[in-house]
Design a protein around this motif. Structure first.
Motif, PDB file in Angstrom:
ATOM      1  N   ALA A 157       6.632  -6.218 -10.011  1.00 51.09           N
ATOM      2  CA  ALA A 157       5.913  -5.085 -10.580  1.00 51.09           C
ATOM      3  C   ALA A 157       4.442  -5.408 -10.809  1.00 51.09           C
ATOM      4  O   ALA A 157       3.572  -4.536 -10.685  1.00 51.09           O
ATOM      5  N   ARG A 158       4.149  -6.675 -11.124  1.00 53.06           N
ATOM      6  CA  ARG A 158       2.773  -7.043 -11.433  1.00 53.06           C
ATOM      7  C   ARG A 158       1.837  -6.818 -10.245  1.00 53.06           C
ATOM      8  O   ARG A 158       0.758  -6.235 -10.373  1.00 53.06           O
ATOM      9  N   SER A 159       2.255  -7.289  -9.070  1.00 48.53           N
ATOM     10  CA  SER A 159       1.393  -7.144  -7.896  1.00 48.53           C
ATOM     11  C   SER A 159       1.251  -5.675  -7.502  1.00 48.53           C
ATOM     12  O   SER A 159       0.173  -5.237  -7.067  1.00 48.53           O
ATOM     13  N   LEU A 160       2.330  -4.906  -7.644  1.00 44.15           N
ATOM     14  CA  LEU A 160       2.244  -3.481  -7.326  1.00 44.15           C
ATOM     15  C   LEU A 160       1.322  -2.770  -8.318  1.00 44.15           C
ATOM     16  O   LEU A 160       0.530  -1.899  -7.925  1.00 44.15           O
ATOM     17  N   TYR A 161       1.411  -3.133  -9.575  1.00 45.33           N
ATOM     18  CA  TYR A 161       0.550  -2.525 -10.595  1.00 45.33           C
ATOM     19  C   TYR A 161      -0.935  -2.745 -10.263  1.00 45.33           C
ATOM     20  O   TYR A 161      -1.748  -1.824 -10.342  1.00 45.33           O
ATOM     21  N   ASP A 162      -1.261  -3.974  -9.868  1.00 47.44           N
ATOM     22  CA  ASP A 162      -2.652  -4.270  -9.516  1.00 47.44           C
ATOM     23  C   ASP A 162      -3.114  -3.403  -8.348  1.00 47.44           C
ATOM     24  O   ASP A 162      -4.263  -2.932  -8.343  1.00 47.44           O
ATOM     25  N   LEU A 191       2.051   5.597 -15.948  1.00 48.70           N
ATOM     26  CA  LEU A 191       1.701   4.666 -14.881  1.00 48.70           C
ATOM     27  C   LEU A 191       2.633   3.456 -14.857  1.00 48.70           C
ATOM     28  O   LEU A 191       3.177   3.094 -13.802  1.00 48.70           O
ATOM     29  N   LYS A 192       2.848   2.836 -16.013  1.00 49.75           N
ATOM     30  CA  LYS A 192       3.695   1.639 -16.052  1.00 49.75           C
ATOM     31  C   LYS A 192       5.119   1.960 -15.642  1.00 49.75           C
ATOM     32  O   LYS A 192       5.780   1.169 -14.949  1.00 49.75           O
ATOM     33  N   ASP A 193       5.644   3.126 -16.073  1.00 51.07           N
ATOM     34  CA  ASP A 193       7.008   3.507 -15.699  1.00 51.07           C
ATOM     35  C   ASP A 193       7.097   3.780 -14.204  1.00 51.07           C
ATOM     36  O   ASP A 193       8.085   3.402 -13.544  1.00 51.07           O
ATOM     37  N   ALA A 194       6.083   4.429 -13.647  1.00 50.03           N
ATOM     38  CA  ALA A 194       6.084   4.716 -12.208  1.00 50.03           C
ATOM     39  C   ALA A 194       6.080   3.426 -11.399  1.00 50.03           C
ATOM     40  O   ALA A 194       6.795   3.291 -10.393  1.00 50.03           O
ATOM     41  N   VAL A 195       5.292   2.464 -11.831  1.00 49.77           N
ATOM     42  CA  VAL A 195       5.239   1.175 -11.133  1.00 49.77           C
ATOM     43  C   VAL A 195       6.573   0.446 -11.263  1.00 49.77           C
ATOM     44  O   VAL A 195       7.092  -0.118 -10.287  1.00 49.77           O
ATOM     45  N   ARG A 196       7.137   0.462 -12.460  1.00 47.58           N
ATOM     46  CA  ARG A 196       8.401  -0.242 -12.673  1.00 47.58           C
ATOM     47  C   ARG A 196       9.522   0.342 -11.812  1.00 47.58           C
ATOM     48  O   ARG A 196      10.295  -0.390 -11.179  1.00 47.58           O
ATOM     49  N   VAL A 197       9.634   1.664 -11.778  1.00 49.28           N
ATOM     50  CA  VAL A 197      10.668   2.319 -10.972  1.00 49.28           C
ATOM     51  C   VAL A 197      10.471   2.006  -9.489  1.00 49.28           C
ATOM     52  O   VAL A 197      11.415   1.639  -8.778  1.00 49.28           O
ATOM     53  N   THR A 198       9.256   2.145  -9.003  1.00 53.44           N
ATOM     54  CA  THR A 198       8.986   1.907  -7.576  1.00 53.44           C
ATOM     55  C   THR A 198       9.225   0.452  -7.202  1.00 53.44           C
ATOM     56  O   THR A 198       9.826   0.159  -6.158  1.00 53.44           O
ATOM     57  N   ALA A 199       8.762  -0.462  -8.037  1.00 52.73           N
ATOM     58  CA  ALA A 199       8.950  -1.885  -7.756  1.00 52.73           C
ATOM     59  C   ALA A 199      10.416  -2.259  -7.772  1.00 52.73           C
ATOM     60  O   ALA A 199      10.888  -3.055  -6.940  1.00 52.73           O
ATOM     61  N   SER A 200      11.175  -1.691  -8.724  1.00 52.63           N
ATOM     62  CA  SER A 200      12.600  -2.002  -8.813  1.00 52.63           C
ATOM     63  C   SER A 200      13.347  -1.523  -7.573  1.00 52.63           C
ATOM     64  O   SER A 200      14.198  -2.225  -7.038  1.00 52.63           O
ATOM     65  N   GLY A 250       0.818  -1.212   0.000  1.00 51.42           N
ATOM     66  CA  GLY A 250       0.000   0.000   0.000  1.00 51.42           C
ATOM     67  C   GLY A 250       0.849   1.257   0.000  1.00 51.42           C
ATOM     68  O   GLY A 250       0.567   2.224  -0.729  1.00 51.42           O
ATOM     69  N   ASP A 251       1.909   1.272   0.815  1.00 51.31           N
ATOM     70  CA  ASP A 251       2.822   2.421   0.841  1.00 51.31           C
ATOM     71  C   ASP A 251       3.516   2.589  -0.508  1.00 51.31           C
ATOM     72  O   ASP A 251       3.715   3.715  -0.992  1.00 51.31           O
ATOM     73  N   LEU A 252       3.893   1.445  -1.119  1.00 51.12           N
ATOM     74  CA  LEU A 252       4.545   1.514  -2.427  1.00 51.12           C
ATOM     75  C   LEU A 252       3.595   2.050  -3.494  1.00 51.12           C
ATOM     76  O   LEU A 252       4.010   2.791  -4.395  1.00 51.12           O
ATOM     77  N   ALA A 253       2.328   1.692  -3.392  1.00 57.32           N
ATOM     78  CA  ALA A 253       1.344   2.197  -4.340  1.00 57.32           C
ATOM     79  C   ALA A 253       1.230   3.718  -4.245  1.00 57.32           C
ATOM     80  O   ALA A 253       1.105   4.416  -5.261  1.00 57.32           O
TER      81      ALA A 253
END
Length: 290
Positions: free
Chosen positions: A277-282, A262-271, A246-249
């Motif tokens: 990245a998939r679970s964070l994206y959801d 959106l996809k780039d933001a998720v990829r950077v944060t997940a990395s 949740g904090d990462l989202a």
């Protein structure tokens, strides 16, 4: 499996010799390099003018045939040089500085000789990569050399994002006029607090090593005129602590607000967090809908 005897110093035995040359201080030239330049049947040089200057500094007379061998003619010249080795010649390969094949010409001719079953050996010498790693003050037990970072900002960001969770020390070559932009991109992808070092002009008169977090190095490079040959050394990622998705989202959505796709933001944060990245994206999509 055919076996090639790499002990190829017997008279009449052809061989390819990869020879390391000084990266700045001619005093680093080895005795074996001097002997090789004096005795090789062919010396293939990235820049023949630099070879002549090196030979003059070492007080060496190159007796063999000198040919140019650089990125623009490497494919064309390789078959002739492989044939020379096959015919019994000692072919020495030297580049402008450091070890051939390390961000320099050499790979094609090595592959050509290996595929032909011909001896390939080495006269080890200076290496900007290992010199920078040694003086950086960063962990040296595990490291990866990544060559030059992509020039285009988008490609560079993608490469750095993919490397952000790598726990090995990372080394890059960079041109002085792109150093500031590269450090800024590194600080964005790896985090401004990631320890790093800028190593420039190693072994030369104006050698300089600047050690600081990436954010500070980016600011330093913006405020000064970076000159000379540059190697960037970046500490590997530490083992990431467990993070609440949740904090990462929330972090990812803040990047979206700042202009990220959106996809780039998720990829950077997940990395950065070392999470899929998939679970964070959801989770991010769910929060946006909510």
């Amino acid at each position: 499996m055919a076996h090639v005897d790499e002990r190829s110093d017997r008279p009449g035995t052809g061989r390819l010799v990869l020879a390391g040359t000084p990266i700045g201080n001619v005093g680093d030239a080895s005795r074996r390099l001097v002997d090789l330049l004096e005795t090789a049947d062919v010396v293939a040089a990235e820049d023949t003018r630099r070879l002549h200057r090196l030979a003059a500094s070492l007080e060496v007379t190159v007796q063999g045939r000198i040919v140019s061998f650089h990125e623009h003619n490497e494919a064309e010249r390789t078959p002739d040089l492989v044939a020379a080795v096959r015919d019994g010649a000692t072919v020495a390969l030297v580049t402008d500085a450091g070890m051939p094949s390390v961000s320099d010409p050499g790979y094609r001719i090595v592959r050509g000789c290996v595929e032909a079953g011909l001896p390939v050996t080495v006269v080890p010498g200076p290496s900007a990569v290992l010199a920078a790693l040694a003086v950086s003050g960063l962990p040296s037990d595990r490291f990866a050399f990544e060559g030059f970072a992509p020039r285009k900002p988008g490609e560079r960001a993608r490469v750095f994002t993919a490397l952000a969770a790598d726990q090995r020390t990372l080394l890059f070559f960079e041109s002085p006029h792109r150093t500031a932009a590269t450090l800024e991109a590194m600080a964005e992808a790896f985090g401004a607090d990631r320890p790093a070092a800028v190593c420039r002009e190693l072994t030369k008169t104006y050698e300089e090593v600047v050690r600081a977090p990436l954010g500070d190095l980016a600011a330093w490079a913006q405020s000064t005129e970076v000159r000379g040959e540059v190697c960037l050394v970046v500490s590997g990622a530490t083992e990431p602590p467990a993070r609440d998705v949740g904090d990462l989202a929330v972090e990812a959505l803040e990047l979206v607000t700042s202009g990220y796709r959106l996809k780039d933001a998720v990829r950077v944060t997940a990395s950065r967090a070392g999470v899929p990245a998939r679970s964070l994206y959801d989770e991010v999509v769910s929060r946006r809908r909510g």
